[in-house]
Scaffold this motif. Structure first.
Motif, PDB file in Angstrom:
ATOM      1  N   ARG A 119       0.647  -1.335  -0.079  1.00  0.00           N
ATOM      2  CA  ARG A 119       0.036  -0.127   0.108  1.00  0.00           C
ATOM      3  C   ARG A 119       0.764   1.328   0.001  1.00  0.00           C
ATOM      4  O   ARG A 119       0.554   2.230  -0.688  1.00  0.00           O
ATOM      5  N   HIS A 120       2.006   1.316   0.798  1.00  0.00           N
ATOM      6  CA  HIS A 120       2.922   2.609   0.761  1.00  0.00           C
ATOM      7  C   HIS A 120       3.427   2.503  -0.700  1.00  0.00           C
ATOM      8  O   HIS A 120       3.756   3.952  -0.842  1.00  0.00           O
ATOM      9  N   LEU A 121       3.400   1.825  -1.336  1.00  0.00           N
ATOM     10  CA  LEU A 121       4.029   2.098  -2.822  1.00  0.00           C
ATOM     11  C   LEU A 121       2.761   2.451  -3.633  1.00  0.00           C
ATOM     12  O   LEU A 121       2.836   2.885  -4.779  1.00  0.00           O
ATOM     13  N   TRP A 122       1.727   1.384  -3.395  1.00  0.00           N
ATOM     14  CA  TRP A 122       0.585   1.411  -4.460  1.00  0.00           C
ATOM     15  C   TRP A 122       0.040   3.102  -4.279  1.00  0.00           C
ATOM     16  O   TRP A 122      -0.527   3.421  -5.409  1.00  0.00           O
ATOM     17  N   LEU A 123       0.053   3.858  -3.255  1.00  0.00           N
ATOM     18  CA  LEU A 123      -0.364   5.083  -3.349  1.00  0.00           C
ATOM     19  C   LEU A 123      -0.084   5.966  -4.539  1.00  0.00           C
ATOM     20  O   LEU A 123      -0.468   6.988  -4.534  1.00  0.00           O
ATOM     21  N   ARG A 124       1.281   5.442  -5.042  1.00  0.00           N
ATOM     22  CA  ARG A 124       1.771   6.477  -5.908  1.00  0.00           C
ATOM     23  C   ARG A 124       0.883   6.186  -7.549  1.00  0.00           C
ATOM     24  O   ARG A 124       1.065   7.125  -8.311  1.00  0.00           O
ATOM     25  N   SER A 125       0.267   5.233  -7.612  1.00  0.00           N
ATOM     26  CA  SER A 125      -0.413   4.962  -8.750  1.00  0.00           C
ATOM     27  C   SER A 125      -1.289   6.069  -9.015  1.00  0.00           C
ATOM     28  O   SER A 125      -2.015   6.821  -8.537  1.00  0.00           O
ATOM     29  N   ALA A 422      -5.603   6.171   2.908  1.00  0.00           N
ATOM     30  CA  ALA A 422      -4.264   5.877   2.567  1.00  0.00           C
ATOM     31  C   ALA A 422      -3.756   4.664   3.064  1.00  0.00           C
ATOM     32  O   ALA A 422      -3.349   3.741   2.537  1.00  0.00           O
ATOM     33  N   PHE A 423      -3.949   4.665   4.535  1.00  0.00           N
ATOM     34  CA  PHE A 423      -3.767   3.292   5.240  1.00  0.00           C
ATOM     35  C   PHE A 423      -4.808   2.544   5.910  1.00  0.00           C
ATOM     36  O   PHE A 423      -5.181   3.014   7.047  1.00  0.00           O
ATOM     37  N   PRO A 424      -5.590   2.160   5.287  1.00  0.00           N
ATOM     38  CA  PRO A 424      -6.873   1.449   5.729  1.00  0.00           C
ATOM     39  C   PRO A 424      -6.350   0.236   6.680  1.00  0.00           C
ATOM     40  O   PRO A 424      -5.730  -0.396   6.773  1.00  0.00           O
ATOM     41  N   ARG A 425      -7.455   0.431   7.766  1.00  0.00           N
ATOM     42  CA  ARG A 425      -7.331  -0.614   9.079  1.00  0.00           C
ATOM     43  C   ARG A 425      -8.535  -1.514   8.776  1.00  0.00           C
ATOM     44  O   ARG A 425      -9.717  -0.852   8.625  1.00  0.00           O
TER      45      ARG A 425
END
Ligand code: 4AD
Ligand code: MG
Length: 432
Positions: A119-125, A422-425
């Motif tokens: 997710r920390h990298l996927w956010l850039r898509s 951004a960072f789902p729980r």
């Protein structure tokens, strides 16, 4: 030094030679030309690099740089209707800050589990970038709307001594000698104290529910915007909700069209959303879903499918009101004409997105409130302060909570709440 241009502001820089700081999002080359898609955090733009225009060193380092390498590019900004985003950079110089390789997320399709793990990298898509930008615009629109209507932002606590929305979804945390504190499920109860101090207030913050349900509509940590108004009834609160929603949609359509288009959102569906939203009595809602095959009985809450079926009968969001008191929280004011019903309402979004708002009028009589606390088996001691609000200057008051991720999911037309933050729980996810 060449000035730095941000991609979202390219319109202003057409014809100028500017520097862009960003990352290589994608790349293809054909001998003496390299076509880069650059992203700089504000947008995506094509950069055309010709071997003849660059030093040998700059050309080679750019050629070697993989996806997500960080770069500084200097070039002429040109309008080009065919280019993604409508502009193109004619590159004159390039510096690779960090040349990187093997970025795990490539333009090919990846499964959701893999993307969530990254997710920390996927956010850039492009897609995730668009969603988060829309989320920002939505939150700003809500706040602008409420601020302009004379609401005061008052923050409410996250550690709380008791439940607000039922004891089954509480997260407990050890709290020194006090024993257990609970992560807040809603700022509402404190909002009521703040409304008696400031009249019209709202809180906006993270809220927590130990939801055991693994659905596309549930997070364990989500952000809620909660307005609360003194001397107000159910209809007053939901007029604010309705108008705030319409305002936010207009704002997003006006300022985030590019992002909506990038998501493939059908804009006509959003353009259609207009006040007033239809009010649908709980009894009628039950009738409608049962006619369409639902087995849900009078006296129960709606399931996700019921909400979808119900909302499909209308093309606007709907305000379902007067849920049975028995299925609502302890603080709901009973309908004075029939105490089986409560002065509560939910707003259901169209297109199957379900409940986006829940709220109602609060009990204003101290004796009734005390009785309801006991009926719900809640500890009187922890609510002493809340009962005080009814002893000292009680008045009719009402409010609602809007779940930001639910709203953003609908506006973006995406399938699952996990992409709206951004960072789902979630039940099975706490990494990254
Ligand atoms: O309907 P809810 O539970 O209402 C309250 O908490 C009230 N105390 C609010 C108030 O009157 N001030 O939650 C309100 C909204 C829902 O309509 C939904 O949009 C969202 O919060 N929500 C969730 N969003 C994501 N994940 C979850 N587990 C959610 N639970 C509720
Ligand atoms: Mg609800």
């Amino acid at each position: 030094m060449t000035d730095i241009a941000r991609i979202q502001d390219f319109q202003r820089h057409v014809g100028a030679t500017m520097k862009v700081q960003g990352w290589i999002h994608n790349k293809r080359s054909s001998g003496k030309l390299q076509f880069l898609i650059l992203r700089d955090g504000t947008g995506f733009a094509q950069a055309v690099v010709s071997k003849a225009a660059l030093s040998e060193e700059a050309w080679v380092s750019l050629e070697k740089a993989g996806q997500e390498s960080s770069v500084e590019i200097t070039g002429l900004i040109k309008e080009d209707k065919r280019a993604p985003g409508g502009f193109e950079i004619d590159v004159k110089d390039a510096t690779v800050i960090q040349s990187t390789h093997d970025f795990p997320i490539t333009p090919k399709d990846h499964g959701t589990a893999f993307l969530m793990e990254n997710r920390h990298l996927w956010l850039r898509s492009e897609r995730q970038h668009a969603v988060i930008r829309i989320r920002h615009a939505v939150i700003k629109a809500f706040r602008d709307y409420l601020d302009d209507q004379g609401f005061t932002l008052v923050d409410t606590p996250i550690f709380t001594p008791a439940a607000c929305e039922g004891t089954t979804t509480l997260f407990g945390v050890p709290y020194f000698d006090e024993g257990t504190a609970y992560l807040t499920q809603s700022g509402q109860l404190y909002n009521e104290a703040n409304a008696a101090a400031h009249g019209k207030v709202y809180c906006f913050g993270p809220t927590f529910r130990a939801e055991k349900s693994k659905t596309r509509r549930h997070l364990t940590e989500f952000w809620m915007l909660e307005p609360e108004m003194a001397f107000a009834h159910l209809a007053d609160a939901f007029e604010v909700a309705q108008n705030m929603i319409c305002f936010a949609i207009q704002r997003v359509l006006a300022t985030k069209k590019l992002e909506l288009e990038r998501l493939g959102r059908d804009l006509t569906r959003l353009e259609k959303v207009k006040a007033p939203f239809p009010w649908v009595h709980y009894d009628d809602a039950i009738k409608i879903i049962r006619e369409k095959g639902s087995k849900t009985e009078w006296g129960s809450d709606f399931g996700g499918t019921d909400e979808t079926v119900l909302a499909e009968s209308f093309d606007q969001p709907i305000i379902v009101h007067r849920f049975p008191s028995a299925i609502k929280a302890f603080y709901m004011e009973p309908d004075p004409t029939d105490a089986r019903y409560s002065l509560s309402a939910d707003i259901l979004a169209p297109e199957g997105y379900g409940e986006i708002v829940g709220g109602g009028e609060r009990i204003s009589d101290p004796d009734l409130l005390l009785k309801r606390l006991h009926d719900h088996g809640l500890p009187e001691e922890a609510f002493r302060w809340y009962i005080d609000l009814r002893k000292y200057g009680s008045m009719p008051h009402a409010g609602f909570g809007l779940g930001v991720e639910r709203f953003v999911t609908w506006i973006c037309g995406i399938d699952h709440l996990r992409e709206a933050i951004a960072f789902p729980r979630m039940l099975y996810r706490i990494y990254p």
